[in-house]
Design a protein around this motif. Structure first.
Motif, mmCIF file in Angstrom:
data_model
loop_
_atom_site.group_PDB
_atom_site.id
_atom_site.type_symbol
_atom_site.label_atom_id
_atom_site.label_comp_id
_atom_site.label_asym_id
_atom_site.label_seq_id
_atom_site.Cartn_x
_atom_site.Cartn_y
_atom_site.Cartn_z
ATOM 1 N N THR A 108 0.835 -1.207 0.000
ATOM 2 C CA THR A 108 0.000 0.000 0.000
ATOM 3 C C THR A 108 0.869 1.256 0.000
ATOM 4 O OG1 THR A 108 -1.368 -1.307 1.476
ATOM 5 C CG2 THR A 108 -2.096 0.921 1.043
ATOM 6 N N GLY B 252 1.196 4.223 -2.877
ATOM 7 C CA GLY B 252 1.100 5.665 -2.618
ATOM 8 C C GLY B 252 2.323 6.408 -3.117
ATOM 9 N N PRO C 243 -3.889 -4.535 0.912
ATOM 10 C CA PRO C 243 -3.795 -3.137 0.474
ATOM 11 C C PRO C 243 -5.162 -2.452 0.390
ATOM 12 C CG PRO C 243 -2.444 -4.537 -0.925
ATOM 13 C CD PRO C 243 -3.243 -5.453 -0.064
ATOM 14 N N ILE D 71 -6.274 0.813 2.534
ATOM 15 C CA ILE D 71 -6.752 2.047 1.907
ATOM 16 C C ILE D 71 -8.125 2.437 2.469
ATOM 17 C CG2 ILE D 71 -7.586 3.032 -0.289
ATOM 18 C CD1 ILE D 71 -5.186 1.696 -1.629
ATOM 19 N N THR D 72 -9.017 1.458 2.659
ATOM 20 C CA THR D 72 -10.339 1.812 3.204
ATOM 21 C C THR D 72 -10.209 2.310 4.648
ATOM 22 O OG1 THR D 72 -10.701 -0.529 3.666
ATOM 23 C CG2 THR D 72 -11.814 0.352 1.751
ATOM 24 N N TRP E 98 -8.954 5.749 4.440
ATOM 25 C CA TRP E 98 -10.041 6.625 4.003
ATOM 26 C C TRP E 98 -10.916 7.018 5.204
ATOM 27 C CZ3 TRP E 98 -15.364 5.886 4.071
ATOM 28 C CH2 TRP E 98 -16.112 6.804 3.328
ATOM 29 N N LEU F 270 -6.085 9.460 -3.161
ATOM 30 C CA LEU F 270 -5.679 8.046 -3.131
ATOM 31 C C LEU F 270 -4.215 7.901 -2.738
ATOM 32 C CD1 LEU F 270 -7.400 6.440 -6.262
ATOM 33 C CD2 LEU F 270 -7.870 6.001 -3.870
ATOM 34 N N VAL G 253 -3.772 8.734 1.081
ATOM 35 C CA VAL G 253 -4.329 7.671 1.922
ATOM 36 C C VAL G 253 -3.442 6.432 1.841
ATOM 37 C CG1 VAL G 253 -6.227 6.016 2.037
ATOM 38 C CG2 VAL G 253 -6.722 8.437 1.954
ATOM 39 N N ALA G 254 -3.026 6.088 0.622
ATOM 40 C CA ALA G 254 -2.208 4.875 0.448
ATOM 41 C C ALA G 254 -0.861 5.013 1.143
ATOM 42 C CB ALA G 254 -2.019 4.584 -1.039
ATOM 43 N N GLY H 42 -0.642 2.983 4.415
ATOM 44 C CA GLY H 42 0.284 1.899 4.060
ATOM 45 C C GLY H 42 1.549 1.939 4.906
ATOM 46 N N SER I 291 -3.702 8.189 9.464
ATOM 47 C CA SER I 291 -4.426 8.939 8.436
ATOM 48 C C SER I 291 -5.339 9.994 9.059
ATOM 49 C CB SER I 291 -5.192 8.004 7.499
ATOM 50 O OG SER I 291 -5.826 7.017 8.222
#
Lengths: 473, 431
Positions: free
Chosen positions: A54, A58, B66, B70-71, B74, B240, B243-244, B248, B261
């Motif tokens: 992830t 990014g 992943p 990401i969610t 978010w 995106l 957030v990633a 991550g 986040s």
């Protein structure tokens, strides 16, 4: 100038961020230890590669975008910047993105290939092509014949020089040479459209350039599928896979027809499904498009079809048959394309084996020069035979130099299909390096061509092309 | 293949349910109540996940890490983006009081209760081993579901004020829950041999690194947002990408992706200037679908084999919510915290009796996100069982309300929907 420095600082900051995360020990569990939870149940931690993916995603997305903006500031193409950024942070250079992460990012490849093909299909307008059928045919044929007749024997003859010295059988070598030549004929409709829109260009050369680019894109995908289908058993024999090599011509043709027919059918079904959705539901289009692209990729893979052709057909049908319904869809595709392209091209760049590139750069340079000259001559002759003006015949080949989306996607498909063959990596890197060079010089040459033919600024803002483009590479 | 097709079908259902055609159905209070906790989609996730029919196998679920990160990122960012200084300063003091009292009560009551029941459930576990689970259950108890439409409140000014208290106080409590969970759940560390022990030093370092990451990401985000301007594709990329990279990075370091986040969101909210509004609007557009997807993923992750002890734990937590949440909320909401405050006229009294006082009984959907966050950092059977306990607690606290609304739906004419079905904090605060 200040803005460029800020962009550079931001791009470096993104890389420093990723570097910090990579070097910081964190609190990851010792992979060798037997881990148990509070109730005494043993468990296996998630793999580090998967956990890091992830962050890698990014980094590639933000970093490539910032690099692209930086490149645009000095009038360099964004795609090249995405590729360069990927190569820089990839496993072959500073390794902020590792091999493990790249494997886990395969989903992005599937999505990007389908999205690129959907966009390309959406750029093909039948009524426009019909008007210029003769000119389009002669220009593309001229370029293709010139490239195929010269590049193919050159590769075979200079196989050592081009890095294919270890390929033993002549048939495999010829197939590889044909595939290299096929990539040599590839163009970039996205670059053509973006440049025309950017320069507000309108005129015979602009129209012909656009038609040639989109039509050849379609032909290229089909030809690639045909060549790969033929090459499959030949390469299998070269790799020593006897069972895969036992294909007679009849079954090969049948399989090819099945693949093409099935892919077209899948594309038609996807197009129909999307049209139904656009008419009846019409909400959350970005998510619908992403899911549709994944669905096409997954169904195509499981039925051994070509996702690229299926998506292309879907885009083509949507644009030409259900045009009114599909307009919001293509606008959304345009919105989605930037993040997808950034990651896709950066991943492509990260996969470049820089050591190999250091070995093959002279070959790539020779190939670029040869291809540029051949496309120029072949397309020019074709245009003259079609009765185009001297100016158009002279400068229309400049629109065919840039290579991008579909070419990179096809190179990725080749690498994926023949990943176990030694020559696959050489082929991929050779093609990718040539695409990168073409991508650097192509838009500049096309800009010069449009200026020389006097079509720059004649279209007025916004009406240069049938479709609008913003940030598409 | 089977997995992706299953997901595809489910998300298609989620999309169809968001369409205008299904609008009439969504006007029903019963459906609003059903959708607002995400129960429908969690149920679908459980059904297709490894726990039930197994359309999605464990290996495929692991590959979705992943997407989960990401969610979670978010969700964290939408929580953090609400922490704008000017907005926080402008909120009535009663909202802070409601949130603070709820946090204090949750830590004391639910913390003690969780600790005791966990002691019985995992008898041989050390204190350090039980710690993350206890922190999770405690923080999951903070706050409540922000949806109020299904509660049949009248439209008087006092009722509107109480409704604001439910929404605003709940949103503030959610922020506190993310913060407490992120800071304290990782205070224990696993030694190379696999044993767990307290490591407060590590927790401080982790908190500092998380703040550092958030500030760095926030600064990058601020610059990127300015560059993106109003271009929707660039806004999508920036969101995106941010957030990633934040979620991550936190995930790969073993920290809380939610906290990282959320902090990055808070930094952006306070630095981004005019670009922020566009950014927020853009994020909210995808809220319903992302929330549905997250609920499905959470459903697939949980382990339903919690046994009687797990059911007892969920029932204990639910009972505690019924006993404590409503009176404590009513007490804090009825106190005149704002007297002599910034408002010229004294605020109207809170209604003596309103169904809105029952709103805090329902567990916040954010609790599921906290549970998933623990599964992300430690994918043990225990974490997944705890996630199931949280979901069950949520169901036990929401189901009576859902049935009550179902009954009253048969007699009442429903009004216009006034909030988002997904019931996320961001939508509620905007409302």
């Amino acid at each position: 100038m200040t803005e460029r420095i800020r962009l550079l600082v931001a791009a470096i900051a993104v890389m420093v961020f990723a570097l910090f995360v990579q070097r910081w020990p964190g609190r990851l569990d010792d992979p060798t230890a037997v881990l148990t939870d509070a109730m005494g149940n043993a468990f296996v931690p998630r793999s580090e590669g998967l956990l890091d993916t992830t962050a890698g995603l990014g980094l590639l997305m933000l970093g490539a975008w910032l690099f692209g903006r930086l490149a645009a500031g000095v009038r360099l193409p964004k795609i090249s910047a995405y590729l360069v950024f990927g190569a820089m942070v990839g496993p072959a250079a500073i390794s902020l993105v590792t091999d493990d992460q790249l494997k886990n990012l395969r989903l992005v490849d599937d999505l990007a290939i389908a999205l690129i093909a959907l966009t390309a299909g959406g750029e093909i307008e039948f009524h426009m092509l019909r008007k210029q059928a003769k000119a389009v045919l002669l220009v593309t044929l001229g370029a293709a014949i010139a490239v195929f007749t010269v590049v193919t024997p050159t590769i075979v003859w200079g196989s050592e020089f081009f890095g294919f010295g270890e390929v033993e059988s002549m048939s495999a070598l010829v197939m590889l040479a044909l595939l290299v030549a096929l990539f040599g004929t590839a163009t970039s409709p996205a670059v053509v459209i973006a440049t025309l829109a950017d320069l507000h260009a309108r005129g015979p050369m602009s129209r012909l350039s656009l038609s040639v680019a989109v039509l050849w894109d379609l032909a290229l995908v089909v030809l690639f599928a045909v060549l790969v289908a033929i090459a499959g058993p030949i390469f299998a024999a070269e790799m020593g896979d006897a069972t895969a090599a036992l294909h007679d011509e009849g079954s090969l043709i049948l399989s090819l027809i099945q693949k093409l027919g099935g892919s077209v059918l899948l594309g038609a079904v996807a197009g129909l499904g999307l049209t139904w959705y656009l008419r009846r539901v019409k909400v959350h289009l970005p998510i619908v498009i992403v899911l549709s692209c994944f669905a096409i990729a997954i169904v195509a893979e499981s039925l051994h079809l070509k996702a690229l052709i299926a998506s292309l057909v879907a885009g083509l049908l949507l644009r030409n048959i259900w045009e009114e319904d599909s307009e919001p869809l293509f606008e959304t595709v345009e919105e989605l394309s930037l993040p997808v392209y950034c990651v896709f091209f950066a991943v492509a760049g990260a996969r470049i084996d820089l050591q190999l590139v250091m070995q093959i750069w002279p070959a790539a340079l020779v190939l670029v020069c040869l291809r540029t000259a051949l496309v120029w001559v072949g397309a020019g002759i074709g245009a003259r035979l079609a009765g185009e003006s001297k100016s158009t015949a002279m400068w229309v080949p400049t629109s065919m130099i840039a290579q991008a989306g579909v070419s990179v996607a096809l190179a990725g498909v080749f690498l994926e299909t023949f990943h176990s063959a030694d020559f696959a990596s050489t082929f991929y890197n050779l093609v990718l390096v040539t695409i990168a060079i073409h991508q650097l010089v192509g838009p500049v040459l096309f800009q010069v061509g449009l200026a020389k033919s006097g079509e720059v600024g004649t279209g007025g803002a916004g009406d240069a092309t049938p479709v609008s483009v913003s940030e598409k590479p | 293949m089977k997995f992706f097709l299953a997901i595809l079908v489910i998300v298609t259902v989620a999309l169809l349910s968001a369409s205008a055609r299904f609008y009439r159905l969504r006007r029903s209070r019963f459906v609003v109540a059903l959708l607002s906790g995400g129960w429908l989609f969690v149920g679908v996730g459980v059904l297709i996940g490894p726990a039930m029919i197994g359309a999605v196998e464990e290996a495929a679920l692991a590959r979705l890490t992943p997407v989960l990160a990401i969610t979670l990122g978010w969700i964290g960012m939408t929580v953090g983006l609400q922490a704008r200084r000017d907005v926080l300063r402008g909120l009535p003091r009663s909202l802070y009081a409601c949130a603070a009292m709820d946090v204090a009560m949750s830590v004391i009551v639910f913390g003690t209760l969780s600790w005791l029941i966990l002691g019985m459930w995992a008898q041989h576990a050390t204190v350090a081993q039980r710690w993350p689970a206890a922190v999770l259950l405690t923080t999951a108890s903070i706050g409540w579901l922000l949806e109020t439409r299904s509660l049949h409140a009248n439209s008087s000014p006092a009722s509107a004020r109480l409704s604001l208290c439910v929404r605003g106080g709940g949103a503030l409590a959610s922020m506190a829950a993310v913060l407490i969970f992120g800071l304290f759940a990782h205070a224990s560390a696993r030694l190379p041999g696999g044993e767990i022990e307290f490591a407060w030093g590590n927790a401080i370092v982790m908190a500092s690194v998380t703040v550092l990451l958030a500030v760095m990401a926030g600064l990058i985000g601020r610059f990127a947002l300015r560059l993106a301007g109003g271009d929707r594709s660039e806004l999508l990329l920036v969101f995106l990408g941010l957030v990633a990279i934040v979620a991550g990075s936190a995930t790969s370091l073993g920290y809380s992706p939610l906290l990282a986040s959320a902090l990055a969101g808070a930094v952006i909210a306070n630095l981004a200037g005019p670009a922020l509004r566009r950014f927020e609007r853009f994020i909210l557009q995808a809220e319903y679908v992302i929330a549905s997807l997250f609920s499905i993923l959470a459903g697939m992750l949980l382990d339903v084999r919690i046994g009687l002890a797990g059911v007892g734990l969920a029932m204990g937590l639910a009972s505690a919510r019924y006993i404590f949440k409503s009176p404590v909320f009513a007490f804090s909401a009825r106190r005149r915290w704002d007297q002599g405050g910034e408002e010229n006229e004294p605020p109207p009294d809170m209604p003596e009796d309103s169904p809105l006082y029952w709103a805090p009984i329902r567990q916040a959907p954010l609790a599921i996100a906290l549970g998933v966050s623990l599964v992300m950092t430690e994918s043990s059977p225990m974490s997944r069982k705890l996630l199931a306990v949280i979901v069950l607690t949520g169901l036990l606290t929401s189901a009576p309300m859902v049935f009550a609304t179902m009954r009253s739906d048969q007699t009442d004419e429903p009004g216009e929907p006034d909030d988002k079905a997904s019931g996320s904090a961001s939508a509620e605060v905007d409302a």
